[in-house]
Design an enzyme around this catalytic site. Structure first.
Site, PDB file in Angstrom:
ATOM      1  N   CYS A 110     -38.972 121.729   0.369  1.00 12.63           N
ATOM      2  CA  CYS A 110     -39.433 121.128  -0.891  1.00 12.63           C
ATOM      3  C   CYS A 110     -39.157 119.632  -0.954  1.00 12.63           C
ATOM      4  O   CYS A 110     -39.746 118.926  -1.769  1.00 12.63           O
ATOM      5  CB  CYS A 110     -38.757 121.803  -2.066  1.00 12.63           C
ATOM      6  SG  CYS A 110     -39.004 123.569  -2.042  1.00 12.63           S
ATOM      7  N   HIS A 245     -38.158 117.058  -8.305  1.00 17.84           N
ATOM      8  CA  HIS A 245     -38.819 118.255  -7.788  1.00 17.84           C
ATOM      9  C   HIS A 245     -38.961 119.267  -8.916  1.00 17.84           C
ATOM     10  O   HIS A 245     -37.998 119.572  -9.615  1.00 17.84           O
ATOM     11  CB  HIS A 245     -37.997 118.823  -6.631  1.00 17.84           C
ATOM     12  CG  HIS A 245     -38.501 120.139  -6.132  1.00 17.84           C
ATOM     13  ND1 HIS A 245     -39.848 120.395  -5.966  1.00 17.84           N
ATOM     14  CD2 HIS A 245     -37.853 121.274  -5.766  1.00 17.84           C
ATOM     15  CE1 HIS A 245     -40.001 121.637  -5.526  1.00 17.84           C
ATOM     16  NE2 HIS A 245     -38.806 122.184  -5.392  1.00 17.84           N
ATOM     17  N   ASN A 275     -43.488 125.938  -9.099  1.00 18.00           N
ATOM     18  CA  ASN A 275     -42.858 125.180  -8.010  1.00 18.00           C
ATOM     19  C   ASN A 275     -43.823 125.158  -6.825  1.00 18.00           C
ATOM     20  O   ASN A 275     -44.082 126.199  -6.221  1.00 18.00           O
ATOM     21  CB  ASN A 275     -41.534 125.865  -7.653  1.00 18.00           C
ATOM     22  CG  ASN A 275     -40.823 125.195  -6.488  1.00 18.00           C
ATOM     23  OD1 ASN A 275     -41.408 124.356  -5.796  1.00 18.00           O
ATOM     24  ND2 ASN A 275     -39.577 125.571  -6.274  1.00 18.00           N
TER      25      ASN A 275
HETATM   26  N1  ACO Z   1     -38.282 138.790 -14.777  1.00 21.63           N
HETATM   27  C1  ACO Z   1     -37.331 139.471 -15.446  1.00 21.63           C
HETATM   28  N2  ACO Z   1     -36.082 139.607 -14.961  1.00 21.63           N
HETATM   29  C2  ACO Z   1     -35.805 139.027 -13.781  1.00 21.63           C
HETATM   30  C3  ACO Z   1     -36.748 138.302 -13.050  1.00 21.63           C
HETATM   31  C4  ACO Z   1     -38.044 138.203 -13.597  1.00 21.63           C
HETATM   32  N3  ACO Z   1     -39.036 137.528 -12.981  1.00 21.63           N
HETATM   33  N4  ACO Z   1     -36.181 137.857 -11.919  1.00 21.63           N
HETATM   34  C5  ACO Z   1     -34.911 138.253 -11.935  1.00 21.63           C
HETATM   35  N5  ACO Z   1     -34.665 138.973 -13.077  1.00 21.63           N
HETATM   36  C6  ACO Z   1     -33.437 139.614 -13.510  1.00 21.63           C
HETATM   37  C7  ACO Z   1     -32.475 139.882 -12.394  1.00 21.63           C
HETATM   38  O1  ACO Z   1     -32.762 141.094 -11.734  1.00 21.63           O
HETATM   39  C8  ACO Z   1     -31.159 139.932 -13.143  1.00 21.63           C
HETATM   40  O2  ACO Z   1     -31.053 141.208 -13.738  1.00 21.63           O
HETATM   41  P1  ACO Z   1     -29.615 141.952 -13.835  1.00 21.63           P
HETATM   42  O3  ACO Z   1     -28.760 141.045 -14.677  1.00 21.63           O
HETATM   43  O4  ACO Z   1     -29.956 143.239 -14.476  1.00 21.63           O
HETATM   44  O5  ACO Z   1     -29.129 142.046 -12.423  1.00 21.63           O
HETATM   45  C9  ACO Z   1     -31.335 138.919 -14.270  1.00 21.63           C
HETATM   46  O6  ACO Z   1     -32.758 138.714 -14.387  1.00 21.63           O
HETATM   47  C10 ACO Z   1     -30.676 137.593 -14.007  1.00 21.63           C
HETATM   48  O7  ACO Z   1     -31.007 137.158 -12.688  1.00 21.63           O
HETATM   49  P2  ACO Z   1     -30.444 135.813 -12.123  1.00 21.63           P
HETATM   50  O8  ACO Z   1     -30.919 135.656 -10.719  1.00 21.63           O
HETATM   51  O9  ACO Z   1     -28.977 135.740 -12.396  1.00 21.63           O
HETATM   52  O10 ACO Z   1     -31.194 134.756 -13.065  1.00 21.63           O
HETATM   53  P3  ACO Z   1     -30.951 133.232 -13.174  1.00 21.63           P
HETATM   54  O11 ACO Z   1     -30.591 132.885 -14.552  1.00 21.63           O
HETATM   55  O12 ACO Z   1     -30.064 132.705 -12.086  1.00 21.63           O
HETATM   56  O13 ACO Z   1     -32.415 132.640 -12.922  1.00 21.63           O
HETATM   57  C11 ACO Z   1     -33.651 131.573 -11.162  1.00 21.63           C
HETATM   58  C12 ACO Z   1     -33.045 132.872 -11.679  1.00 21.63           C
HETATM   59  C13 ACO Z   1     -34.710 131.126 -12.147  1.00 21.63           C
HETATM   60  C14 ACO Z   1     -34.281 131.830  -9.814  1.00 21.63           C
HETATM   61  C15 ACO Z   1     -32.550 130.495 -11.066  1.00 21.63           C
HETATM   62  O14 ACO Z   1     -31.438 130.990 -10.357  1.00 21.63           O
HETATM   63  C16 ACO Z   1     -33.012 129.244 -10.390  1.00 21.63           C
HETATM   64  O15 ACO Z   1     -33.868 128.543 -10.890  1.00 21.63           O
HETATM   65  N6  ACO Z   1     -32.468 128.913  -9.212  1.00 21.63           N
HETATM   66  C17 ACO Z   1     -32.851 127.731  -8.496  1.00 21.63           C
HETATM   67  C18 ACO Z   1     -34.113 127.999  -7.793  1.00 21.63           C
HETATM   68  C19 ACO Z   1     -34.695 126.709  -7.295  1.00 21.63           C
HETATM   69  O16 ACO Z   1     -34.464 125.650  -7.829  1.00 21.63           O
HETATM   70  N7  ACO Z   1     -35.433 126.787  -6.261  1.00 21.63           N
HETATM   71  C20 ACO Z   1     -36.019 125.577  -5.802  1.00 21.63           C
HETATM   72  C21 ACO Z   1     -35.645 125.291  -4.443  1.00 21.63           C
HETATM   73  S1  ACO Z   1     -36.482 126.287  -3.413  1.00 21.63           S
HETATM   74  C22 ACO Z   1     -37.975 125.696  -3.261  1.00 21.63           C
HETATM   75  O17 ACO Z   1     -38.354 124.831  -3.999  1.00 21.63           O
HETATM   76  C23 ACO Z   1     -38.829 126.319  -2.191  1.00 21.63           C
END
Ligand code: ACO
Length: 322
Positions: A110, A245, A275
């Protein structure tokens, strides 16, 4: 730092996929996606190839620069997954544009666009090339597992381009890599059918440890920007636009509040594009450029992060007439 941006362009697939559409594929909701990420819809490839999108973005950048395509002497493409394993995506786009100069890809995930700026600044300084067409083209819909709600809701497809030549626009640029051994964010490559190959093949679908990547992203954006600004004697208030980003609204907000900056300095395309990996930064740059919000002499701070884990930060003075 030998570089200036002559023009920008971008191209998105026609198909809009809303959060509501995704609820018919996986167990998710518009509310979860919007509150956790800020994304409302994304564009996804149907019949368009990445080559077509990349060429369209490139032509738009040339037109925006008022430049002839024949003036380009290097085509560089940033991508994590092109239309083919080989030849490179840059070669495929070059053929589509009917150009005949050197062309190759770089993959810094990215953060690819910032890594490309670094490389181009060095090339342009030596005089090895005079006009470089940088195209960031990403097909994240081909990398996602559409049964995995934790990743498929995050990404979109798209391409964007910038035409560069030698100049004094780039104030400073820094790259960093924190190798994670492919544990936090990766997509495997198929082994093929070699009868000699041993070991397990990793899944070709994108895997991400969201929480660990989130921590890296906030650290890379905030500390990276602070360090770059301090090194150049620039206060956060002196920056006119922060181009980050477009991965997650919460990451953008963490950076914005820690740098104590108003919302209008952190433009967004995330809500409508998701993204789009390395394309996200130049798509954002193009949307700002075309909206007329960029004024000659303004300071732009850029920051991008992704698999590697890698990150890049750049400070530019916009050097293009309105
Ligand atoms: N819909 C509903 N629930 C979901 C979804 C969804 N799409 N996806 C995950 N959940 C659930 C999980 O299963 C979990 O359930 P549980 O508590 O019963 O186990 C709950 O939601 C919380 O999941 P987390 O992974 O803890 O959620 P989080 O608040 O961390 O958000 C996210 C996830 C959005 C991916 C976040 O961690 C994030 O943005 N991380 C950074 C990602 C990033 O910036 N990537 C960019 C670099 S990579 C690139 O650009 C190629």
């Amino acid at each position: 730092m030998s570089l200036r941006i002559l023009g920008t362009g971008s191209a998105l697939p026609e198909k809009r996929v809303t959060n509501e559409d995704l609820t018919r594929l996986v167990d998710t909701s518009d509310e979860w996606i919007v509150t956790r990420t800020g994304i409302r819809e994304r564009r996804v490839q149907t019949s368009e190839s990445l080559t077509e999108l990349g060429a369209k973005a490139a032509l738009a950048a040339l037109e925006n620069a008022g430049a002839e395509k024949e003036s380009v002497d290097l085509v560089l493409c940033t991508t994590v997954r092109g239309d083919a394993v080989t030849p490179g995506q840059a070669c495929l786009i070059e053929k589509q544009l009917d150009l005949h100069c050197p062309a190759f890809d770089i993959n810094a995930a990215c953060a690819g666009f910032v890594f490309a700026l670094h490389l181009c600044a060095a090339y342009l300084a030596t005089g090895a090339f005079r006009r470089i067409l940088v195209i960031s083209a990403e097909s994240m819909s081909s990398l996602c597992d559409w049964t995995d709600r934790s990743t498929c809701v995050l990404f979109g497809d798209g391409a964007a381009a910038a035409l560069l030549e030698k100049g004094d626009s780039l104030v400073d640029i820094q790259l960093l890599c924190q190798p994670d051994g492919g544990e936090l964010l990766y997509a495997g490559a198929p082994h093929g059918n070699s009868p000699f190959r041993l070991g397990e093949e990793k899944s070709p679908f994108l895997y991400m440890n969201g929480q660990e990547v989130y921590k890296f992203a906030v650290h890379a954006s905030v500390d990276g920007l602070r360090a770059l600004l301090e090194k150049n004697g620039v206060s956060p208030d002196q920056v006119d636009h922060y181009l980050l980003h477009q991965a997650n609204y919460r990451i953008l907000e963490a950076a914005r509040t820690r740098l104590r900056q108003p919302r209008e300095k952190f433009p967004l395309t995330l809500d409508g594009c998701g993204n789009t990996s390395s394309s996200s930064l130049p798509i954002l740059l193009d949307s700002l450029n075309r909206s007329g919000k960029l004024k000659k002499g303004q300071l732009l701070a850029m920051s991008a992060f992704g698999a590697g884990l890698s990150a890049g930060t750049a400070l530019l003075r916009w050097d293009k007439e309105d």
